[in-house]
Design a protein around this motif. Structure first.
Motif, PDB file in Angstrom:
ATOM      1  N   ASP B 100       0.840  -1.198   0.000  1.00 21.44           N
ATOM      2  CA  ASP B 100       0.000   0.000   0.000  1.00 21.44           C
ATOM      3  C   ASP B 100       0.880   1.254   0.000  1.00 21.44           C
ATOM      4  O   ASP B 100       0.629   2.211  -0.739  1.00 21.44           O
ATOM      5  N   ILE B 101       1.944   1.217   0.803  1.00 22.22           N
ATOM      6  CA  ILE B 101       2.863   2.367   0.865  1.00 22.22           C
ATOM      7  C   ILE B 101       3.508   2.584  -0.502  1.00 22.22           C
ATOM      8  O   ILE B 101       3.624   3.716  -0.986  1.00 22.22           O
ATOM      9  N   ALA B 102       3.902   1.485  -1.133  1.00 23.80           N
ATOM     10  CA  ALA B 102       4.547   1.597  -2.459  1.00 23.80           C
ATOM     11  C   ALA B 102       3.577   2.201  -3.471  1.00 23.80           C
ATOM     12  O   ALA B 102       3.957   3.044  -4.292  1.00 23.80           O
ATOM     13  N   ASP B 103       2.312   1.794  -3.422  1.00 25.83           N
ATOM     14  CA  ASP B 103       1.302   2.356  -4.334  1.00 25.83           C
ATOM     15  C   ASP B 103       1.163   3.857  -4.118  1.00 25.83           C
ATOM     16  O   ASP B 103       1.042   4.636  -5.061  1.00 25.83           O
ATOM     17  N   PHE B 104       1.189   4.239  -2.835  1.00 27.77           N
ATOM     18  CA  PHE B 104       1.042   5.658  -2.498  1.00 27.77           C
ATOM     19  C   PHE B 104       2.217   6.471  -3.071  1.00 27.77           C
ATOM     20  O   PHE B 104       2.026   7.504  -3.714  1.00 27.77           O
ATOM     21  N   VAL B 105       3.433   5.960  -2.850  1.00 29.99           N
ATOM     22  CA  VAL B 105       4.624   6.680  -3.329  1.00 29.99           C
ATOM     23  C   VAL B 105       4.624   6.739  -4.860  1.00 29.99           C
ATOM     24  O   VAL B 105       4.936   7.774  -5.464  1.00 29.99           O
ATOM     25  N   ALA B 106       4.242   5.624  -5.503  1.00 28.51           N
ATOM     26  CA  ALA B 106       4.224   5.587  -6.979  1.00 28.51           C
ATOM     27  C   ALA B 106       3.212   6.588  -7.525  1.00 28.51           C
ATOM     28  O   ALA B 106       3.450   7.235  -8.546  1.00 28.51           O
ATOM     29  N   LYS B 147      11.113  21.903  -3.120  1.00 31.33           N
ATOM     30  CA  LYS B 147       9.961  21.055  -2.831  1.00 31.33           C
ATOM     31  C   LYS B 147       8.807  21.889  -2.276  1.00 31.33           C
ATOM     32  O   LYS B 147       9.016  22.687  -1.360  1.00 31.33           O
ATOM     33  N   THR B 148       7.613  21.669  -2.821  1.00 31.33           N
ATOM     34  CA  THR B 148       6.418  22.240  -2.199  1.00 31.33           C
ATOM     35  C   THR B 148       5.426  21.094  -2.007  1.00 31.33           C
ATOM     36  O   THR B 148       5.447  20.123  -2.771  1.00 31.33           O
ATOM     37  N   THR B 149       4.572  21.208  -0.994  1.00 32.82           N
ATOM     38  CA  THR B 149       3.660  20.105  -0.692  1.00 32.82           C
ATOM     39  C   THR B 149       2.219  20.600  -0.614  1.00 32.82           C
ATOM     40  O   THR B 149       1.971  21.805  -0.560  1.00 32.82           O
ATOM     41  N   ARG B 150       1.295  19.649  -0.621  1.00 37.97           N
ATOM     42  CA  ARG B 150      -0.127  19.983  -0.438  1.00 37.97           C
ATOM     43  C   ARG B 150      -0.783  18.821   0.313  1.00 37.97           C
ATOM     44  O   ARG B 150      -0.308  17.676   0.204  1.00 37.97           O
ATOM     45  N   PRO B 151      -1.858  19.084   1.044  1.00 35.66           N
ATOM     46  CA  PRO B 151      -2.558  17.974   1.695  1.00 35.66           C
ATOM     47  C   PRO B 151      -3.535  17.319   0.719  1.00 35.66           C
ATOM     48  O   PRO B 151      -4.150  18.008  -0.101  1.00 35.66           O
ATOM     49  N   VAL B 152      -3.640  16.000   0.798  1.00 35.35           N
ATOM     50  CA  VAL B 152      -4.695  15.277   0.070  1.00 35.35           C
ATOM     51  C   VAL B 152      -5.377  14.402   1.109  1.00 35.35           C
ATOM     52  O   VAL B 152      -4.812  13.393   1.543  1.00 35.35           O
ATOM     53  N   VAL B 157       1.412  15.248   0.412  1.00 36.19           N
ATOM     54  CA  VAL B 157       2.151  14.799  -0.784  1.00 36.19           C
ATOM     55  C   VAL B 157       2.940  15.965  -1.362  1.00 36.19           C
ATOM     56  O   VAL B 157       2.663  17.128  -1.070  1.00 36.19           O
ATOM     57  N   TYR B 158       3.910  15.630  -2.228  1.00 38.74           N
ATOM     58  CA  TYR B 158       4.621  16.695  -2.939  1.00 38.74           C
ATOM     59  C   TYR B 158       3.668  17.285  -3.968  1.00 38.74           C
ATOM     60  O   TYR B 158       3.003  16.539  -4.717  1.00 38.74           O
ATOM     61  N   GLU B 382      11.133  10.517   2.709  1.00 41.01           N
ATOM     62  CA  GLU B 382      10.462  11.651   3.337  1.00 41.01           C
ATOM     63  C   GLU B 382       8.948  11.527   3.192  1.00 41.01           C
ATOM     64  O   GLU B 382       8.188  11.730   4.138  1.00 41.01           O
ATOM     65  N   LEU B 383       8.545  11.140   1.993  1.00 40.89           N
ATOM     66  CA  LEU B 383       7.114  10.988   1.714  1.00 40.89           C
ATOM     67  C   LEU B 383       6.493   9.906   2.619  1.00 40.89           C
ATOM     68  O   LEU B 383       5.402  10.075   3.149  1.00 40.89           O
ATOM     69  N   VAL B 384       7.225   8.820   2.808  1.00 43.63           N
ATOM     70  CA  VAL B 384       6.731   7.730   3.660  1.00 43.63           C
ATOM     71  C   VAL B 384       6.653   8.197   5.115  1.00 43.63           C
ATOM     72  O   VAL B 384       5.644   7.977   5.793  1.00 43.63           O
ATOM     73  N   ASP B 385       7.711   8.869   5.575  1.00 43.59           N
ATOM     74  CA  ASP B 385       7.736   9.306   6.973  1.00 43.59           C
ATOM     75  C   ASP B 385       6.629  10.308   7.290  1.00 43.59           C
ATOM     76  O   ASP B 385       6.126  10.349   8.407  1.00 43.59           O
ATOM     77  N   TRP B 386       6.273  11.136   6.313  1.00 46.78           N
ATOM     78  CA  TRP B 386       5.189  12.090   6.555  1.00 46.78           C
ATOM     79  C   TRP B 386       3.849  11.381   6.776  1.00 46.78           C
ATOM     80  O   TRP B 386       2.992  11.878   7.482  1.00 46.78           O
ATOM     81  N   ASN B 387       3.684  10.237   6.131  1.00 46.60           N
ATOM     82  CA  ASN B 387       2.344   9.674   6.031  1.00 46.60           C
ATOM     83  C   ASN B 387       2.122   8.324   6.694  1.00 46.60           C
ATOM     84  O   ASN B 387       0.982   7.889   6.825  1.00 46.60           O
ATOM     85  N   PHE B 388       3.187   7.632   7.058  1.00 48.28           N
ATOM     86  CA  PHE B 388       3.022   6.300   7.646  1.00 48.28           C
ATOM     87  C   PHE B 388       3.941   6.182   8.860  1.00 48.28           C
ATOM     88  O   PHE B 388       5.102   6.610   8.796  1.00 48.28           O
ATOM     89  N   ALA B 389       3.419   5.579   9.915  1.00 47.36           N
ATOM     90  CA  ALA B 389       4.224   5.422  11.128  1.00 47.36           C
ATOM     91  C   ALA B 389       4.783   4.012  11.211  1.00 47.36           C
ATOM     92  O   ALA B 389       4.187   3.068  10.690  1.00 47.36           O
ATOM     93  N   GLY B 390       5.926   3.895  11.848  1.00 48.13           N
ATOM     94  CA  GLY B 390       6.502   2.586  12.160  1.00 48.13           C
ATOM     95  C   GLY B 390       6.877   1.746  10.951  1.00 48.13           C
ATOM     96  O   GLY B 390       6.796   0.523  10.992  1.00 48.13           O
ATOM     97  N   VAL B 391       7.307   2.405   9.862  1.00 46.58           N
ATOM     98  CA  VAL B 391       7.685   1.642   8.666  1.00 46.58           C
ATOM     99  C   VAL B 391       9.108   1.107   8.842  1.00 46.58           C
ATOM    100  O   VAL B 391      10.025   1.875   9.150  1.00 46.58           O
ATOM    101  N   LYS B 392       9.258  -0.203   8.656  1.00 41.52           N
ATOM    102  CA  LYS B 392      10.595  -0.791   8.797  1.00 41.52           C
ATOM    103  C   LYS B 392      11.254  -0.973   7.443  1.00 41.52           C
ATOM    104  O   LYS B 392      12.433  -0.750   7.263  1.00 41.52           O
ATOM    105  N   GLU B 393      10.481  -1.454   6.490  1.00 35.30           N
ATOM    106  CA  GLU B 393      11.029  -1.709   5.148  1.00 35.30           C
ATOM    107  C   GLU B 393      10.503  -0.634   4.211  1.00 35.30           C
ATOM    108  O   GLU B 393       9.337  -0.680   3.828  1.00 35.30           O
TER     109      GLU B 393
END
Lengths: 152, 616
Positions: B100-106, B147-152, B157-158, B382-393
């Protein structure tokens, strides 16, 4: 009774492939981890003894699960290759013509193996090689299936 | 005795001043030669020694270099294959959360929508445009993004990763921390599209994404890929000017004429007009007729420099400089067949090496995007850290299929591994192998067939068999019938053995069902189970030992300084030196396991032959 020459040679080749693939997996994983960590530490400006110490700690702290998986997988393949070579060798000597696939061991058998349990196949036929455990098993290295020879 | 010595002896304070000057000079030398930090003065990197390629002067020079056809060719060779390669975000693991995280980043970084993350997550710019901008580091040494970001919804997200003109970075604009060399801020000076001049505008490290070519230590301006081509470019430019002047002289020669002194004035005048006419580019209608002198000699017409040699006499020198550019750009294969020497026959192996350069470039891009540069965070993490907690991989940006046949050399090994049962035959595996051969087959072509088995009730030929028999004659049909019949007869004889034992438990004790008579009477199930277990355990011991040897080899390479940022990719492809010994150990262990399997099969047959045969 010793294996016929062609089966002895065949099994040596097959085990060689298993060994090469298994070691390749391990080396690629460890090297990848090592170089990845080295790059990270280097980028952080860590060098010398400190880098070596931290890199070693990282590598030594890696999970043993991949080793465990490779051990299970290669042992299952090797055991069944040994059985198959013996069965084929005895088949050439006219002592066995059919085998039955047994999935009795392990009570967590996958769907495919459960369906293949009890299948009787002719030694040396296409089906014999296609269904030789752990072939087709969804659990891969966890398969505990094996062929039982049936005497003439 | 020199005058200096005389003065020094007579006036001791002069000597002291002289000694002090020498001491200061030595101190200055020591500081400049032993500095361990990056060479930076007043916010300007000073590791480039060529003044034409320093500061703001360099941008015009680099621009001019990029317009050289051979340099542009080298850049295209390095950039265009990466634009057509496959870039994707690979999940950190097979877990649903990581996918799911990979889909989000992609969705955000590559503008690839999935069921869950649609267009609303996309960046303003396409991935191809951004990749082109990232690869500007080859032209300029670095590529910087704001870099500029916006909320979705609940996610951040960037919005835009805005490429900044490298020339807009103030030459004195790099503000680094002492000791750590971390980037604090970057200052830019530029003019807006509306013509407003911005002097020293500040960008904090957190706003910057940076890609650097040949990053070493804190050399954040990197080194342009085309920098080593400068010398050849510089010389070639002059050679081409001389060649052009020469071509002008020899290609459009100056006419000169002489006539006998006895000619009358009117004939002389016509001859002069004739010579003047030869200066033009189309003297097709021109002619002259005149008398001979009394000695029988007539006029003479010549072209200055016409006998001085070939028009393109600088070609060899210019080709030499182009070869230098090809060396620096890793495009020697392109040069083969173009020059007077070289052969297409050697182009393929060279192209193979150049493919490795491409892979290294792709890996560099992926590395910066995943992990960032210096203290600047990678966009993926950075994108993962903003949006998901406790990601190991963490997911990773990866590149593949730079060349349609990339990885084809491994196909044989994969096929062997499948045959040996080490790899399962899977739809995805079939697809990968086919795609490595450049094939794009319909989806159903990759489907894995259902297990081929002989159902217990099979015995008689099917309708299809009988139809086939009518078409193909009776030979095959007879064989199939004979086999089916033999199997049926055999089953009849053996059905007693294949039935469950009366007193066996239905399930449990490690068994998935009740034992058949065959298994209960003739198979030592405990021994089989034990062989799997002991085999695994023996293999584990050997692999632990091999693993330790591998680890020690990697540590030895590090200790010996054999790993550095420039050879990291070749290290990644390197082989384990202890492979031969390890193979021997592993094979020996596997052989023991196989021998146990062979013994068991032999024992099972022996047990059956010795037992009284019961018939159902």
């Amino acid at each position: 009774m010793p294996l016929l020459e062609k089966y002895a040679r065949g099994i040596a080749e097959e085990l060689g492939v298993v060994a090469q693939v298994s070691l390749g997996d391990l080396w690629n994983r460890l090297l990848g981890e090592g170089l990845g960590e080295w790059t990270r530490l280097n980028r952080e400006g860590v060098a010398g003894d400190d880098l070596e110490r931290r890199l070693r700690a990282h590598l030594e702290g890696l999970s043993e699960k991949p080793l465990d998986d490779v051990s299970r997988k290669s042992a299952a393949v090797a055991y069944n290759q040994g059985r198959a070579a013996e069965i084929e060798s005895l088949s050439d000597r006219g002592q066995v013509e059919f085998v039955v696939r047994s999935e009795i061991l392990d009570d967590r058998t996958c769907e495919v193996c459960a369906a293949l349990d009890g299948q009787v196949v002719e030694v040396g036929s296409d089906e014999f090689f296609q269904l030789m455990p752990p072939a087709r098993c969804l659990g891969g290295e966890r398969c505990r299936g094996f062929y039982v020879p049936i005497a003439e | 005795m020199g005058l200096g010595d005389f003065i020094a002896r007579q006036f001791p304070y002069v000597r002291k001043l002289e000694e002090r000057a020498i001491a200061l000079e030595q101190i200055a030398k020591r500081y400049s030669s032993q500095s361990s930090g990056v060479d930076i003065v007043g916010g300007q990197f000073d590791y480039e020694y060529n003044t034409k390629l320093k500061g703001s002067l360099r941008w015009d020079v680099l621009e001019e270099m990029q317009n050289d056809p051979h340099i542009k060719g080298a850049l295209n060779h390095r950039i265009l294959p990466l634009l057509s390669a496959k870039w994707e975000i690979q999940a950190g693991s097979d877990k649903a959360k990581d996918k799911d995280i990979a889909d989000f980043v992609a969705a955000n970084l590559l503008n690839k929508s999935s069921d869950k993350y649609g267009r609303e997550f996309w960046l303003q710019t396409s991935w191809r445009q951004r990749l082109f901008e990232i690869l500007d580091m080859l032209d300029s040494g670095f590529s910087m993004f704001c870099k500029t970001t916006r909320p979705v919804g609940a996610k951040r997200v960037y919005d835009r990763l805005h490429w900044l003109e490298p020339s807009s970075v103030d030459p004195h604009g790099w503000d680094l921390e002492d000791d750590t060399d971390r980037i604090r801020t970057v200052w830019r000076t530029y003019r807006t599209p509306q013509g407003v001049f911005r002097l020293r505008k500040k960008l904090d490290a957190a706003e910057i994404s940076l890609y650097i070519w040949e990053l070493k230590g804190a050399r954040y301006e990197g080194k342009a890929f085309i920098r080593p081509m400068w010398g050849a470019f510089f010389r070639k430019e002059r050679l081409q000017k001389y060649a052009t002047i020469w071509a002008q002289k020899v290609g459009a020669p100056v006419p000169s004429g002489s006539y006998p002194s006895s000619w009358p004035e009117d004939v002389r005048q016509k001859f002069v007009e004739f010579i003047e006419g030869l200066r033009g580019t189309s003297p097709t209608e021109l002619y002259f007729v005149g008398p001979q002198g009394p000695d029988g000699k007539s006029h003479e017409v010549k072209y200055a420099g016409a006998d001085a040699g070939e028009l393109d006499r600088s070609r060899g020198l210019i080709d030499g400089e182009n070869a230098e550019i090809a060396h620096a750009g890793g495009t020697k294969a392109m040069l083969l067949g173009e020059t007077a020497t070289g052969a297409k026959a050697v182009a393929d192996p060279i192209s193979g090496i150049e493919l490795i350069y491409l892979e290294a470039t792709a890996a560099t891009v992926a590395d910066f995007s995943n992990f960032g540069a210096a203290n600047l965070r990678g966009e993926v993490q950075e994108l993962v850290d903003w949006n998901f907690a406790g990601v190991k991989e963490y997911p990773q940006l990866v590149c593949s299929k730079i060349h349609p046949y990339q990885g084809i050399e491994h196909v044989e090994g994969i096929i062997k591994a499948v045959q040996a049962g080490v790899l399962p035959m899977h739809e995805a595996l079939r697809r990968q192998v086919a795609e490595r051969y450049g094939l794009n087959l319909p989806d159903d072509a990759y489907e894995v067939e259902e297990p081929v088995g002989l159902p217990l009730d099979r015995g008689k030929p099917s309708d299809e068999d009988q139809d086939a028999n009518k078409k193909n004659g009776n030979g095959d049909m007879m064989k199939r019938e004979e086999r089916a019949l033999a199997l049926e007869v055999f089953r009849g004889r053996m059905s007693y053995l294949l039935q469950p034992m009366e007193d066996a438990p239905v399930r449990g004790a490690g068994f998935r069902r009740a034992r058949t008579r065959l298994e209960g009477m003739h198979v030592n199930l405990a021994a089989v189970q034990d062989s799997f277990r002991v085999g695994e355990s023996d293999m584990m011991l050997v692999l632990r030992d091999v693993h330790w040897r591998m680890l020690e080899e990697i540590m030895r390479r590090v200790a010996d300084g054999k790993i550095d940022t420039r050879n990291i990719e070749s290290q990644r492809r390197s082989k384990f030196r202890g492979t031969e010994k390890a193979l021997e150990l592993v094979q020996r262990t596997l052989r023991k396991v196989a021998d146990r399997g062979a013994d068991h099969a032999e024992q099972e047959l022996k047990s059956q032959r010795e037992a009284p045969r019961a018939v159902a």
